[in-house]
Design an enzyme around this catalytic site. Structure first.
Site, PDB file in Angstrom:
ATOM      1  N   GLY A   1       0.739  -1.418  -0.009  1.00  0.00           N
ATOM      2  CA  GLY A   1       0.191   0.017   0.011  1.00  0.00           C
ATOM      3  C   GLY A   1       0.766   1.317   0.114  1.00  0.00           C
TER       4      GLY A   1
ATOM      5  N   GLY B   1      -6.115  -9.123  -5.604  1.00  0.00           N
ATOM      6  CA  GLY B   1      -6.259 -10.633  -5.213  1.00  0.00           C
ATOM      7  C   GLY B   1      -4.991 -11.291  -5.129  1.00  0.00           C
TER       8      GLY B   1
ATOM      9  N   TYR C   1      -7.088 -18.048   2.717  1.00  0.00           N
ATOM     10  CA  TYR C   1      -6.804 -16.826   2.199  1.00  0.00           C
ATOM     11  C   TYR C   1      -6.971 -16.723   0.785  1.00  0.00           C
ATOM     12  CZ  TYR C   1      -4.135 -12.720   0.864  1.00  0.00           C
ATOM     13  OH  TYR C   1      -3.833 -11.433   0.504  1.00  0.00           O
TER      14      TYR C   1
ATOM     15  N   LYS D   1     -10.059 -14.194  -1.202  1.00  0.00           N
ATOM     16  CA  LYS D   1      -9.670 -13.124  -2.347  1.00  0.00           C
ATOM     17  C   LYS D   1     -10.491 -13.640  -3.703  1.00  0.00           C
ATOM     18  CE  LYS D   1      -7.074 -10.070  -0.390  1.00  0.00           C
ATOM     19  NZ  LYS D   1      -7.109  -8.636  -0.483  1.00  0.00           N
TER      20      LYS D   1
ATOM     21  N   THR E   1       1.066 -12.085  -7.885  1.00  0.00           N
ATOM     22  CA  THR E   1       2.192 -13.125  -7.379  1.00  0.00           C
ATOM     23  C   THR E   1       2.763 -12.755  -6.432  1.00  0.00           C
ATOM     24  OG1 THR E   1       3.528 -14.607  -8.291  1.00  0.00           O
ATOM     25  CG2 THR E   1       4.178 -12.315  -8.866  1.00  0.00           C
ATOM     26  N   ASN E   2       3.914 -13.433  -5.750  1.00  0.00           N
ATOM     27  CA  ASN E   2       4.649 -13.357  -4.554  1.00  0.00           C
ATOM     28  C   ASN E   2       5.382 -11.947  -4.751  1.00  0.00           C
ATOM     29  OD1 ASN E   2       3.624 -15.803  -4.315  1.00  0.00           O
ATOM     30  ND2 ASN E   2       5.197 -16.553  -2.957  1.00  0.00           N
ATOM     31  N   LEU E   3       5.085 -10.994  -3.394  1.00  0.00           N
ATOM     32  CA  LEU E   3       5.834  -9.820  -3.733  1.00  0.00           C
ATOM     33  C   LEU E   3       7.186 -10.060  -2.859  1.00  0.00           C
ATOM     34  CD1 LEU E   3       2.837  -7.126  -2.566  1.00  0.00           C
ATOM     35  CD2 LEU E   3       3.989  -8.047  -4.882  1.00  0.00           C
TER      36      LEU E   3
ATOM     37  N   LYS F   1      16.959 -14.301   7.560  1.00  0.00           N
ATOM     38  CA  LYS F   1      18.039 -15.572   8.061  1.00  0.00           C
ATOM     39  C   LYS F   1      19.413 -15.477   7.564  1.00  0.00           C
ATOM     40  CE  LYS F   1      14.290 -19.319   8.222  1.00  0.00           C
ATOM     41  NZ  LYS F   1      13.956 -20.648   7.810  1.00  0.00           N
TER      42      LYS F   1
ATOM     43  N   ARG G   1       8.525 -20.647  -7.317  1.00  0.00           N
ATOM     44  CA  ARG G   1       7.608 -19.521  -7.160  1.00  0.00           C
ATOM     45  C   ARG G   1       8.061 -18.444  -7.877  1.00  0.00           C
ATOM     46  NH1 ARG G   1       5.752 -22.940  -4.460  1.00  0.00           N
ATOM     47  NH2 ARG G   1       4.569 -22.812  -2.607  1.00  0.00           N
TER      48      ARG G   1
HETATM   49  P1  GDP Z   1       3.526 -19.756  -0.363  1.00  0.00           P
HETATM   50  O1  GDP Z   1       4.172 -19.120  -1.613  1.00  0.00           O
HETATM   51  O2  GDP Z   1       2.101 -19.287  -0.202  1.00  0.00           O
HETATM   52  O3  GDP Z   1       3.723 -21.172  -0.610  1.00  0.00           O
HETATM   53  O4  GDP Z   1       4.356 -19.161   0.918  1.00  0.00           O
HETATM   54  P2  GDP Z   1       5.795 -18.681   1.338  1.00  0.00           P
HETATM   55  O5  GDP Z   1       6.459 -17.477   0.657  1.00  0.00           O
HETATM   56  O6  GDP Z   1       5.808 -18.885   3.038  1.00  0.00           O
HETATM   57  O7  GDP Z   1       6.530 -20.151   1.050  1.00  0.00           O
HETATM   58  C1  GDP Z   1       7.014 -20.161  -0.305  1.00  0.00           C
HETATM   59  C2  GDP Z   1       8.018 -21.610  -0.178  1.00  0.00           C
HETATM   60  O8  GDP Z   1       9.202 -21.042   0.301  1.00  0.00           O
HETATM   61  C3  GDP Z   1       7.609 -22.662   0.493  1.00  0.00           C
HETATM   62  O9  GDP Z   1       7.861 -23.880  -0.390  1.00  0.00           O
HETATM   63  C4  GDP Z   1       8.113 -22.910   1.480  1.00  0.00           C
HETATM   64  O10 GDP Z   1       8.417 -24.108   2.401  1.00  0.00           O
HETATM   65  C5  GDP Z   1       9.576 -22.468   1.264  1.00  0.00           C
HETATM   66  N1  GDP Z   1      10.650 -21.673   2.446  1.00  0.00           N
HETATM   67  C6  GDP Z   1      11.547 -22.044   2.639  1.00  0.00           C
HETATM   68  N2  GDP Z   1      12.273 -21.589   3.779  1.00  0.00           N
HETATM   69  C7  GDP Z   1      11.188 -20.915   4.122  1.00  0.00           C
HETATM   70  C8  GDP Z   1      10.889 -19.799   5.280  1.00  0.00           C
HETATM   71  O11 GDP Z   1      11.989 -19.547   6.345  1.00  0.00           O
HETATM   72  N3  GDP Z   1       9.883 -19.292   5.504  1.00  0.00           N
HETATM   73  C9  GDP Z   1       8.875 -19.343   4.687  1.00  0.00           C
HETATM   74  N4  GDP Z   1       7.560 -18.545   4.957  1.00  0.00           N
HETATM   75  N5  GDP Z   1       8.832 -20.120   3.564  1.00  0.00           N
HETATM   76  C10 GDP Z   1      10.068 -20.757   3.442  1.00  0.00           C
END
Ligand code: GDP
Length: 320
Positions: A20, A109, A139, A143, A167-169, A190, A212
């Site tokens: 946002g 979405g 979730y 959406k 998609t994933n941001l 990490k 992803r």
């Molecule tokens: P998703 O795209 O909705 O599945 O959500 P995430 O971004 O949380 O996870 C994407 C992928 O990254 C999954 O296969 C997780 O197992 C992997 N992953 C690896 N390490 C991590 C971590 O430390 N945190 C999260 N959230 N995902 C992780």
């Protein structure tokens, strides 16, 4: 015809959040007058608060960007919160928007709404071609209901709306809390912390094989503004992504290198992988946005994100 934001009143729910903030900045640079409802003033899960917000701050466009969301961890830990908050907030906001005659609604979405077990890139036509992945079903479905509601409201009340599937941001301002974060923010934290501490190993979840797609948050904000200006099809959602897949293993290696980490990656296969592939087909997006493509590649986006995280570490770590 291209919609122009110059001098338009725009309400952005979630405008103080991760995406946002970038979106508001972009809209203001287009000359829009943006209002951002804050939770302390308007509890958007309640219809009367949504109506109060719209009446006190009338707008021509509402961009519904607010969401209670996160990575795979929070989807396991808080399915009911995700379900209730997002479903009720979306339903009430759209009802308030039509009662107060908002000109256009832009719903934000998620790729979690797609069937979770399809092969290949996810096309808008396939949104209803199967069940959501079990790891994100709550979730994802809330959406998806925004798209259903928008079409119903369009048919019955003539509400003008579009539905964008993101998609994933990743990027500056994301949630870096390990209980909530998505994978990029989780790995940035990490690996940066392991580099600072000189830790010999870093644990990464799953097998590393899921694929992803990652879009840099500023690129996504640009795409939303462009789509709001040009895209008009209420019956057909529009994907917003890069169209480019990366395995979690490749991502972990890229973050490790970009963070200057020299230790070893340990894979914890007891943690969930989630969907095996989540990559959007961006053909419709490229056509709708006159050939626009996200300009930031993963390497430069990660470098910027890591630099930001190092500079803002304590603030980023404290945020939920
Ligand atoms: P998703 O795209 O909705 O599945 O959500 P995430 O971004 O949380 O996870 C994407 C992928 O990254 C999954 O296969 C997780 O197992 C992997 N992953 C690896 N390490 C991590 C971590 O430390 N945190 C999260 N959230 N995902 C992780």
């Amino acid at each position: 015809m291209r919609f122009l934001f110059q001098d338009k009143r725009v309400t952005v729910t979630g405008g103080a959040g991760f995406l946002g903030r970038h979106l508001v900045r972009r809209l203001e640079s287009c000359g829009a007058h943006v209002f951002v409802p804050r939770r302390r003033d308007y509890n958007l899960t309640a219809l009367d608060a949504c109506l109060k917000c719209m009446l006190e701050h009338p707008c021509e466009v509402m961009i519904h960007c607010a969401a209670y969301y996160g990575g795979i961890g929070i989807n396991v830990a808080e399915p009911a919160n995700l379900y209730y908050t997002n479903l009720v907030m979306g339903a009430n906001l759209m009802e308030a928007a039509r009662l107060t005659k908002v000109g256009k609604v832009v719903n934000i979405g998620t790729a979690c709404s797609y069937p979770g077990y399809l092969e290949g890139e996810l096309k808008e036509d396939d949104l209803w071609a199967g069940a959501c992945h079990a790891s994100v079903v709550n979730y994802g479905l809330t959406k998806k209901m925004l798209a259903v509601q928008a079409q119903a409201y369009n048919k019955q009340y003539g509400l003008d709306a579009i539905h964008l599937i993101l998609t994933n941001l990743y990027g500056p301002g994301d949630s870096y809390n390990p209980d909530r974060s998505h994978v990029v923010a989780a790995l940035v934290r990490k690996f940066v912390e392991a580099e600072i501490a000189g830790a010999p190993t870093v644990e990464v979840w799953g097998t590393g094989t899921p694929v992803r797609e990652f879009i840099y948050v500023e690129d996504c904000a640009d795409a939303i503004v462009l789509a709001a200006q040009t895209y008009e099809d209420v019956a057909m959602p529009l994907n917003i992504g890069t169209g480019f897949g990366t395995t979690i293993r490749e991502l972990a290696e890229a973050v490790s290198v970009a963070a200057g980490y020299r230790g070893k990656i340990l894979w914890n296969a007891d943690k969930p992988d989630g969907a095996m592939k989540k990559v959007l087909d961006v053909t419709r997006m490229t056509n709708a946005l006159d050939g626009w493509k996200p300009p930031t590649d993963l390497a430069s986006g990660l470098a910027r994100t890591i630099a930001w995280y190092r500079d803002n570490k304590s603030e980023a770590d404290e945020k939920w």
